[in-house]
Design an enzyme around this catalytic site. Sequence first.
Site, PDB file in Angstrom:
ATOM      1  N   LYS A  35       0.810  -1.215   0.000  1.00  0.00           N
ATOM      2  CA  LYS A  35       0.000   0.000   0.000  1.00  0.00           C
ATOM      3  C   LYS A  35       0.848   1.272   0.000  1.00  0.00           C
ATOM      4  O   LYS A  35       0.500   2.230  -0.674  1.00  0.00           O
ATOM      5  CB  LYS A  35      -0.971  -0.030   1.185  1.00  0.00           C
ATOM      6  CG  LYS A  35      -0.435   0.723   2.335  1.00  0.00           C
ATOM      7  CD  LYS A  35      -1.179   0.696   3.573  1.00  0.00           C
ATOM      8  CE  LYS A  35      -0.109   1.092   4.577  1.00  0.00           C
ATOM      9  NZ  LYS A  35      -0.524   1.591   5.790  1.00  0.00           N
ATOM     10  N   THR A  36       1.954   1.287   0.710  1.00  0.00           N
ATOM     11  CA  THR A  36       2.784   2.498   0.716  1.00  0.00           C
ATOM     12  C   THR A  36       3.324   2.742  -0.688  1.00  0.00           C
ATOM     13  O   THR A  36       3.395   3.863  -1.172  1.00  0.00           O
ATOM     14  CB  THR A  36       3.938   2.365   1.706  1.00  0.00           C
ATOM     15  OG1 THR A  36       3.409   1.988   2.973  1.00  0.00           O
ATOM     16  CG2 THR A  36       4.690   3.674   1.867  1.00  0.00           C
ATOM     17  N   ASP A 222      -3.480   7.984   4.456  1.00  0.00           N
ATOM     18  CA  ASP A 222      -3.008   6.640   4.779  1.00  0.00           C
ATOM     19  C   ASP A 222      -3.785   6.111   5.998  1.00  0.00           C
ATOM     20  O   ASP A 222      -4.256   6.897   6.809  1.00  0.00           O
ATOM     21  CB  ASP A 222      -1.507   6.733   5.109  1.00  0.00           C
ATOM     22  CG  ASP A 222      -0.868   5.370   5.231  1.00  0.00           C
ATOM     23  OD1 ASP A 222      -1.413   4.394   4.691  1.00  0.00           O
ATOM     24  OD2 ASP A 222       0.192   5.272   5.880  1.00  0.00           O
ATOM     25  N   GLU A 223      -3.905   4.804   6.119  1.00  0.00           N
ATOM     26  CA  GLU A 223      -4.586   4.187   7.270  1.00  0.00           C
ATOM     27  C   GLU A 223      -5.954   4.824   7.507  1.00  0.00           C
ATOM     28  O   GLU A 223      -6.303   5.196   8.627  1.00  0.00           O
ATOM     29  CB  GLU A 223      -3.742   4.327   8.550  1.00  0.00           C
ATOM     30  CG  GLU A 223      -2.358   3.744   8.462  1.00  0.00           C
ATOM     31  CD  GLU A 223      -2.327   2.222   8.638  1.00  0.00           C
ATOM     32  OE1 GLU A 223      -3.414   1.584   8.566  1.00  0.00           O
ATOM     33  OE2 GLU A 223      -1.237   1.673   8.831  1.00  0.00           O
ATOM     34  N   GLN A 253      -8.265  -4.179   9.307  1.00  0.00           N
ATOM     35  CA  GLN A 253      -7.182  -3.890  10.245  1.00  0.00           C
ATOM     36  C   GLN A 253      -7.497  -2.696  11.144  1.00  0.00           C
ATOM     37  O   GLN A 253      -6.593  -2.054  11.682  1.00  0.00           O
ATOM     38  CB  GLN A 253      -5.880  -3.630   9.479  1.00  0.00           C
ATOM     39  CG  GLN A 253      -5.330  -4.880   8.820  1.00  0.00           C
ATOM     40  CD  GLN A 253      -3.945  -4.652   8.241  1.00  0.00           C
ATOM     41  OE1 GLN A 253      -2.976  -4.479   8.965  1.00  0.00           O
ATOM     42  NE2 GLN A 253      -3.854  -4.639   6.925  1.00  0.00           N
ATOM     43  N   ARG A 605       1.135 -10.679  10.183  1.00  0.00           N
ATOM     44  CA  ARG A 605       2.503 -10.164  10.351  1.00  0.00           C
ATOM     45  C   ARG A 605       3.526 -11.211   9.911  1.00  0.00           C
ATOM     46  O   ARG A 605       4.688 -10.909   9.663  1.00  0.00           O
ATOM     47  CB  ARG A 605       2.824  -9.816  11.819  1.00  0.00           C
ATOM     48  CG  ARG A 605       1.997  -8.713  12.465  1.00  0.00           C
ATOM     49  CD  ARG A 605       1.916  -7.486  11.648  1.00  0.00           C
ATOM     50  NE  ARG A 605       0.700  -7.490  10.831  1.00  0.00           N
ATOM     51  CZ  ARG A 605       0.489  -6.683   9.822  1.00  0.00           C
ATOM     52  NH1 ARG A 605       1.395  -5.811   9.475  1.00  0.00           N
ATOM     53  NH2 ARG A 605      -0.632  -6.755   9.124  1.00  0.00           N
TER      54      ARG A 605
END
Length: 723
Positions: A35-36, A222-223, A253, A605
Amino acid sequence: MDVSYILDDLNDAQRDAVTADSTGTLVLAGAGSGKTRVLVHRIAWKIKVEGLSTYSILAVTFTNKAAREMRGRIEALMGGNLNHGMWVGTFHGLAHRLLKAHASEAGLPDNFQILDSDDQFRQLKRIHRELELDDSRWPPRQSQYFINGHKDEGRRAAHIDDFGGDLYLSTMLKVYRRYEEVCRQQGVIDFAELLLRALELWRDNPAILDHYQQRFKHVLVDEFQDTNAVQYAWLRLLSSKGMAMTAVGDDDQSIYGWRGARIENIQQFSKDIANTQIVRLEQNYRSTNNILKAANALIANNSQRLGKELWTEGEDGDKIALFAAFNEQDEARFVTDRIDELLRDDYRRSDIGVLYRSNAQSRVLEEYLVRAGVPYRIYGGQRFYDRLEIKNALAYLRIIALRDDDTAIERVINTPTRGIGNRTVEILREYAREHQLSLWRSAVAVMENGLLTARAGNALRGFLSLIEELAGECQDLPLDEQVSIAIDRSGLIAFHEKEKGEKAQARVENLQELITAARGYSADDDETEPLRAFLDQAALDAGDQQADEHEDSVQLMTLHSAKGLEFPAVFIVGVEENLFPHKMSMDDPERLEEERRLAYVGITRAERKLYLSYAESRRLHGQESFNSLSRFVREIPNELIDEVRINNTVTRPSSYAQSTTSSQQAAASSIGFGLGQRVLHSIFGAGVVISFEGQGASARVQVNFEDEGSKWLVLQYANLQAL
DNA sequence: GGTCACTCTATTTTT
DNA sequence: TAGAGTGACC
């Protein structure tokens, strides 16, 4: 112009996200889906292909770390200075920037300062004292939650109804009102206020809003699932004239609902913004297929999802290891043993993450790691700028910058001790209240009017002249020298040097570290007051987490702090009912779903190896508890799980509908109860089956009763009823 | 003003 | 169980 470097190496979905030309673009980015990368490449696309200027782009993140990373990657992709003029920062950082630029329109003094949570708490404690509220009945902590909670939702005291004098509400409102007043007097604003003020600034000053609406052509967030009501309103206001917005997030998330994050915002986005395109990034570049299958199966139990399924081109990989420990010691032993094995297998220590639900769980793990000689690092913990000695040092600097900073004065007026006792400070507070003055001004007035005894007066005079001297000496010096003078002349260094204990030395070192931080700090070019800028940054940035960051070490952290990280091998310990999901969150379906998302975050993770463990009995807070295996594990298909050890009393409970694989599960079904089954006993009441042994007439079950604790019962006579 | 003993409480945390 | 916070006492 060759722009292929922007799109090469992207998959189809990523490419869609990068090139979308809709007004609203919602990128549902699964864990490990790049995503980044998409954010950074989209910015490059907007600039290089669509011709936007860097000046017209606004990129918002939640943490300074994420902002730094994004900045770095934009620069790496597009080369050097293109970044100049672009606004990349955290919500709070950008709000601060706005408020500094328009302080008077926002109703703030030019030199307003930021109040961090600790300062806010102290402030509220003082107000409680002033309002003569009994701390045991009205804990200041509660007022803090109340105030921040409402501010996060955009409500000031004036907006809240006390329903005709409801005791709780009217008391909280009294505190809230007084707090607003005190903050205004002192020219300080807390974190939530930063955001709320920035929102009000735009809402109430159309000309200013218009300026930013003209300037920014594209905003990227973002987020997005972590935005609260005020943050979303702020974004909506900015984009209300049809500016394009890209929101990147993952509803699966969302784990910060308890601090105001609104998962609904992500669902609202496409309704609020006309012409929205939704892009799903589902291809995962991090984990093995088995790990993803487990994560997908788990999260499928949540309702109201936007829907997303992770997949990989990679291999299935190992199964997920599940270990049933006798107790938390046994669990810690299992973890250290496996870590040993991994290290022999060429894993580095930093490749390993150990995740737990609550901080208290780290202690046993640490003991075993120390014993095994495995270096580890605990993530999170106290921030550098939150440490006592650092806050004291900063308080001196704050007073130098602004005498009226009451919070800072209260903190260090007698630290190091200089004979200014509680009585003296109380006189100052009283005077300040009566005359509507800051503590500093009150102190000056009290001295002039000779209202103190000779001894107290001398002590206070000493403090006042110390500050004036410091301020004089610091004038026009480089920042680090100012810091150095402040901590030296204030006596802080000497104070901590003669303190005993291990902590003392670390404190002195931290103070020295602060000088180094000041030396390395570079203010913006146009910054006229580097000291103020440095103080603001200290309030808004956590600073480096830990000094020994460079030693290769196993990473211990809560599941919350693990978000955004990845490890080749991950341990999730304490997967037990009451612990994970935590018992405080089990009754409310929404909070339970958030726990499940937390489990989802934990699982995703892991790159290659995932170990889950639970303890049959666990000593927590000096109390023994018996918990059954977490429902979250039962939601993972059996065939993905490998039971590491089957001991004679406990094994993994059957997931009722699934095929039984072990003899224990066969026994479970023959008995009619599985582990974790809630049962009712005519005398002992309700309880949960935590273990069983034997078959037929000799079958016994261990039940943990809510009122009676755990008991072994012969099944034949127990007459248990399933609940 | 500092020390000691007692009480209380314990989910997650960034800014 | 352990840490923080509080109040009594020297």
